[in-house]
Design an enzyme around this catalytic site. Structure first.
Site, PDB file in Angstrom:
ATOM      1  N   ARG A  16       1.621 -40.994 -21.619  1.00  0.00           N
ATOM      2  CA  ARG A  16       1.925 -40.073 -20.951  1.00  0.00           C
ATOM      3  C   ARG A  16       2.565 -40.693 -19.858  1.00  0.00           C
ATOM      4  O   ARG A  16       3.700 -40.466 -19.243  1.00  0.00           O
ATOM      5  CB  ARG A  16       0.293 -39.645 -20.978  1.00  0.00           C
ATOM      6  CG  ARG A  16       1.260 -38.662 -19.628  1.00  0.00           C
ATOM      7  CD  ARG A  16      -0.579 -37.329 -19.397  1.00  0.00           C
ATOM      8  NE  ARG A  16      -0.191 -36.470 -18.501  1.00  0.00           N
ATOM      9  CZ  ARG A  16      -1.135 -36.636 -17.532  1.00  0.00           C
ATOM     10  NH1 ARG A  16      -2.251 -37.300 -17.129  1.00  0.00           N
ATOM     11  NH2 ARG A  16      -0.831 -35.192 -16.649  1.00  0.00           N
TER      12      ARG A  16
ATOM     13  N   HIS B 265       6.282 -39.287 -18.261  1.00  0.00           N
ATOM     14  CA  HIS B 265       5.919 -39.179 -16.781  1.00  0.00           C
ATOM     15  C   HIS B 265       7.450 -39.616 -16.162  1.00  0.00           C
ATOM     16  O   HIS B 265       7.847 -39.184 -15.416  1.00  0.00           O
ATOM     17  CB  HIS B 265       5.001 -39.050 -16.306  1.00  0.00           C
ATOM     18  CG  HIS B 265       4.011 -37.953 -16.200  1.00  0.00           C
ATOM     19  ND1 HIS B 265       3.269 -37.571 -15.528  1.00  0.00           N
ATOM     20  CD2 HIS B 265       4.125 -37.223 -17.427  1.00  0.00           C
ATOM     21  CE1 HIS B 265       2.542 -36.260 -16.014  1.00  0.00           C
ATOM     22  NE2 HIS B 265       3.188 -35.995 -17.736  1.00  0.00           N
TER      23      HIS B 265
ATOM     24  N   ASN C 202       1.175 -36.016 -11.833  1.00  0.00           N
ATOM     25  CA  ASN C 202       0.234 -37.394 -12.198  1.00  0.00           C
ATOM     26  C   ASN C 202      -0.796 -36.885 -12.680  1.00  0.00           C
ATOM     27  O   ASN C 202      -1.210 -37.814 -13.192  1.00  0.00           O
ATOM     28  CB  ASN C 202       0.840 -38.445 -11.137  1.00  0.00           C
ATOM     29  CG  ASN C 202      -0.464 -38.521  -9.903  1.00  0.00           C
ATOM     30  OD1 ASN C 202      -1.583 -37.989 -10.176  1.00  0.00           O
ATOM     31  ND2 ASN C 202      -0.125 -38.320  -8.602  1.00  0.00           N
TER      32      ASN C 202
ATOM     33  N   HIS D 291       0.300 -35.226 -28.346  1.00  0.00           N
ATOM     34  CA  HIS D 291      -0.522 -35.045 -27.760  1.00  0.00           C
ATOM     35  C   HIS D 291      -1.474 -35.426 -28.946  1.00  0.00           C
ATOM     36  O   HIS D 291      -2.220 -34.339 -29.218  1.00  0.00           O
ATOM     37  CB  HIS D 291      -0.794 -33.680 -27.107  1.00  0.00           C
ATOM     38  CG  HIS D 291       0.665 -32.962 -25.794  1.00  0.00           C
ATOM     39  ND1 HIS D 291       0.701 -31.971 -25.732  1.00  0.00           N
ATOM     40  CD2 HIS D 291       0.561 -33.863 -24.812  1.00  0.00           C
ATOM     41  CE1 HIS D 291       0.213 -32.177 -23.979  1.00  0.00           C
ATOM     42  NE2 HIS D 291       0.760 -33.271 -23.909  1.00  0.00           N
TER      43      HIS D 291
HETATM   44  C1  HEM Z   1       5.958 -29.603 -22.456  1.00  0.00           C
HETATM   45  C2  HEM Z   1       5.610 -30.738 -21.864  1.00  0.00           C
HETATM   46  C3  HEM Z   1       4.588 -30.995 -21.994  1.00  0.00           C
HETATM   47  C4  HEM Z   1       3.303 -30.224 -21.165  1.00  0.00           C
HETATM   48  C5  HEM Z   1       3.054 -29.041 -20.529  1.00  0.00           C
HETATM   49  C6  HEM Z   1       2.154 -31.330 -20.673  1.00  0.00           C
HETATM   50  C7  HEM Z   1       1.409 -31.454 -20.319  1.00  0.00           C
HETATM   51  C8  HEM Z   1       0.235 -31.942 -20.759  1.00  0.00           C
HETATM   52  C9  HEM Z   1      -1.435 -32.530 -19.590  1.00  0.00           C
HETATM   53  C10 HEM Z   1      -2.095 -30.398 -18.604  1.00  0.00           C
HETATM   54  C11 HEM Z   1      -2.272 -32.536 -20.042  1.00  0.00           C
HETATM   55  C12 HEM Z   1      -2.802 -33.382 -19.421  1.00  0.00           C
HETATM   56  C13 HEM Z   1      -3.447 -33.751 -18.703  1.00  0.00           C
HETATM   57  C14 HEM Z   1      -4.498 -34.257 -17.538  1.00  0.00           C
HETATM   58  O1  HEM Z   1      -5.824 -33.478 -17.768  1.00  0.00           O
HETATM   59  O2  HEM Z   1      -5.189 -35.300 -16.618  1.00  0.00           O
HETATM   60  C15 HEM Z   1      -0.898 -33.391 -21.018  1.00  0.00           C
HETATM   61  C16 HEM Z   1      -1.454 -35.406 -21.448  1.00  0.00           C
HETATM   62  C17 HEM Z   1      -0.784 -36.247 -22.393  1.00  0.00           C
HETATM   63  N1  HEM Z   1       0.377 -35.752 -22.582  1.00  0.00           N
HETATM   64 FE1  HEM Z   1       1.755 -34.249 -22.147  1.00  0.00          FE
HETATM   65  N2  HEM Z   1       2.729 -32.907 -21.790  1.00  0.00           N
HETATM   66  C18 HEM Z   1       3.644 -32.510 -22.417  1.00  0.00           C
HETATM   67  C19 HEM Z   1       4.532 -33.197 -22.844  1.00  0.00           C
HETATM   68  C20 HEM Z   1       4.453 -34.433 -23.384  1.00  0.00           C
HETATM   69  C21 HEM Z   1       4.884 -35.911 -24.292  1.00  0.00           C
HETATM   70  C22 HEM Z   1       6.098 -35.578 -24.117  1.00  0.00           C
HETATM   71  C23 HEM Z   1       4.070 -37.071 -23.816  1.00  0.00           C
HETATM   72  C24 HEM Z   1       4.956 -37.764 -24.312  1.00  0.00           C
HETATM   73  C25 HEM Z   1       5.573 -38.167 -25.491  1.00  0.00           C
HETATM   74  C26 HEM Z   1       2.951 -36.784 -23.763  1.00  0.00           C
HETATM   75  C27 HEM Z   1       1.555 -37.316 -23.337  1.00  0.00           C
HETATM   76  C28 HEM Z   1       0.520 -36.823 -23.344  1.00  0.00           C
HETATM   77  C29 HEM Z   1      -0.527 -37.987 -23.214  1.00  0.00           C
HETATM   78  C30 HEM Z   1      -0.687 -39.307 -24.048  1.00  0.00           C
HETATM   79  C31 HEM Z   1      -1.393 -37.251 -22.745  1.00  0.00           C
HETATM   80  C32 HEM Z   1      -3.303 -37.366 -22.830  1.00  0.00           C
HETATM   81  C33 HEM Z   1      -3.196 -38.928 -21.773  1.00  0.00           C
HETATM   82  C34 HEM Z   1      -4.773 -39.152 -21.065  1.00  0.00           C
HETATM   83  O3  HEM Z   1      -5.618 -38.752 -22.461  1.00  0.00           O
HETATM   84  O4  HEM Z   1      -4.507 -39.945 -20.503  1.00  0.00           O
HETATM   85  N3  HEM Z   1       3.194 -35.044 -23.361  1.00  0.00           N
HETATM   86  N4  HEM Z   1       0.071 -33.261 -21.143  1.00  0.00           N
HETATM   87  C1  NAG Z   2      -2.958 -42.579  -9.215  1.00  0.00           C
HETATM   88  C2  NAG Z   2      -2.778 -41.691  -7.963  1.00  0.00           C
HETATM   89  O1  NAG Z   2      -1.478 -42.259  -7.275  1.00  0.00           O
HETATM   90  N1  NAG Z   2      -2.957 -40.286  -8.304  1.00  0.00           N
HETATM   91  C3  NAG Z   2      -2.765 -38.878  -7.626  1.00  0.00           C
HETATM   92  C4  NAG Z   2      -2.249 -37.901  -8.315  1.00  0.00           C
HETATM   93  O2  NAG Z   2      -1.743 -36.682  -7.920  1.00  0.00           O
HETATM   94  C5  NAG Z   2      -3.291 -36.324  -6.772  1.00  0.00           C
HETATM   95  C6  NAG Z   2      -3.296 -35.034  -5.949  1.00  0.00           C
HETATM   96  O3  NAG Z   2      -1.906 -35.312  -4.828  1.00  0.00           O
HETATM   97  C7  NAG Z   2      -3.628 -38.001  -5.946  1.00  0.00           C
HETATM   98  O4  NAG Z   2      -4.901 -37.572  -4.986  1.00  0.00           O
HETATM   99  C8  NAG Z   2      -3.323 -38.809  -6.656  1.00  0.00           C
HETATM  100  O5  NAG Z   2      -4.275 -39.777  -5.810  1.00  0.00           O
END
Ligand code: HEM
Ligand code: NAG
Ligand code: NAG
Ligand code: NAG
Length: 326
Positions: free
Chosen positions: A66, A70, A95, A191
């Site tokens: 992720r 980003h 983030n 995902h």
């Molecule tokens: C339209 C594009 C995308 C949207 C709207 C999206 C949205 C999200 C959201 C809402 C989450 C959950 C975050 C959280 O709960 O804090 C997430 C997690 C994640 N996303 Fe995406 N994402 C997108 C594209 C991608 C892409 C292109 C990748 C990597 C190639 C990616 C990799 C991940 C991974 C690995 C997680 C899990 C992170 C964790 O467990 O720490 N995402 N994404």
């Molecule tokens: C790691 C980090 O800086 N996280 C920030 C992500 O954004 C939220 C909301 O703006 C902050 O509260 C976190 O500190």
């Protein structure tokens, strides 16, 4: 007449020379960029750090994947996501839960010991992500290196897609980064590992698009499960796996696509991917294919080339968390 065509030829030749000179001046990404610059094998030094971290906490794999998304989607793959500061990118809403900064710090420390001042933080993100994918069963892809680190990191320019984005809007967002719809479908395969916090899909469980009802596209047993994890208005601290296949929620494989085809996508965009006419057939193909890992790797390489700084652009940061002070 003769004169002007000669002049044209001259201009053409000059243009070619100019292009090749500037090409050299700005440099480009290449496989094994550090081989000529470091005695030590930088890629395996990074791999060693990631492996150690992964065995202590395998969820860092998702965090790194992720993180690369980003970083590359905001201002290019320039490690801008790593910069600390009151209003830097990492403080922006989306983030939320980007993690893994400690892994990058540790890898940077390790490479500085063996090849000082040469290895960019932006390359470390890409190398570490590749290793994390490998450790999570996703196969090993070859990465390009030679990126340099940016100077700018602003929360105010963070425009990351929201989970309720439509497929066509998402296609447009990826297209602005030079990634096509097929790349997008493979990259959303990120995902296949990791989690989402309740607040990012709670609307689907209780009040989809302000209808006061749940999202009819979600499988009913998944609906029940997710409602028990995420009671209404319970805040965002709980999480659900993005890949709902219990045997492979933390494995980089194609099961995510099988899940969304059976209406078991957690995020709205993931679910839409399976049934939108633009992406449906690609999703079906991947769900039935054995070459997901390879294609995912290729898509990650393409993501890793978005708006990079090379050659004399940017800098090699001393600390990944701050720009160098002169
Ligand atoms: C339209 C594009 C995308 C949207 C709207 C999206 C949205 C999200 C959201 C809402 C989450 C959950 C975050 C959280 O709960 O804090 C997430 C997690 C994640 N996303 Fe995406 N994402 C997108 C594209 C991608 C892409 C292109 C990748 C990597 C190639 C990616 C990799 C991940 C991974 C690995 C997680 C899990 C992170 C964790 O467990 O720490 N995402 N994404
Ligand atoms: C790691 C980090 O800086 N996280 C920030 C992500 O954004 C939220 C909301 O703006 C902050 O509260 C976190 O500190
Ligand atoms: C990880 O990479 C190594 C090669 O460096 C390879 O032998 C191994 O099969 C990869 N792991 C997976 C799960 O593909
Ligand atoms: C679940 O994952 C396993 C791999 O661990 C795979 O063999 C199986 O096909 C997957 N099933 C579904 C329905 O996604």
């Amino acid at each position: 007449m003769k004169m002007s065509s000669n002049a044209l030829v001259a201009v053409g030749i000059f243009g070619l020379i100019f292009v090749s000179l500037t090409g050299q001046c700005f440099g480009e990404l290449e496989v094994g960029f550090y081989k000529r610059r470091c005695f030590a094998d930088v890629e395996s030094v990074v791999a060693g750090v990631v492996r150690a971290k992964f065995f202590a906490d395998s969820t860092i794999a998702a965090a790194l994947v992720r993180m690369q998304f980003h970083d590359c989607f905001v201002n290019g793959c320039d490690a801008s996501i790593l910069l600390d500061g009151a209003s830097s990118e990492k403080t922006a809403g989306p983030n939320l839960s980007v993690r893994g900064y400690d892994v990058i710090d540790a890898a940077k420390k390790a490479v500085e010991l063996v090849c000082r001042g040469e290895v960019s933080c932006s390359d470390i993100i890409v190398m570490a992500t590749r290793d994390a994918v490998n450790l999570s069963g996703g196969g090993r892809y070859t990465v390009q290196t030679g990126r340099r680190d940016g100077f700018v990191s602003l929360a105010s320019i963070v425009r990351l897609p929201s989970p309720s984005i439509s497929v066509s809007q998402s296609v447009a967002a990826f297209a602005r980064k030079g990634l096509d719809a097929t790349d997008m479908v493979y990259l959303l395969g990120g995902h296949t590992i990791g989690v989402a916090h309740c607040n990012l899909f709670e609307d689907r469980l209780y009040n989809f698009q302000n209808t006061g009802r749940p999202d009819p596209s979600m499988d009913s047993s998944l609906m029940q499960q997710l409602r028990s994890i995420c009671p209404q208005n319970s805040g965002g601290s709980k999480t659900a796996n993005l890949d709902q296949n219990v045997t492979s929620s933390f494995t980089v494989d194609n099961s995510f696509y099988k899940q969304i085809l059976t209406r078991r996508g957690v995020l709205q965009i993931d679910q839409e991917l399976a049934f939108d006419p633009i992406t449906k057939s690609t999703v079906t193909t991947i769900a039935n294919s054995v070459s997901f890992s390879e294609k995912f790797g290729q898509a990650m390489v393409k993501l890793g080339a978005v708006e990079v700084l090379t050659g004399t652009q940017g800098e090699i940061r001393k600390s990944c968390r701050a720009v160098n002070t002169p």
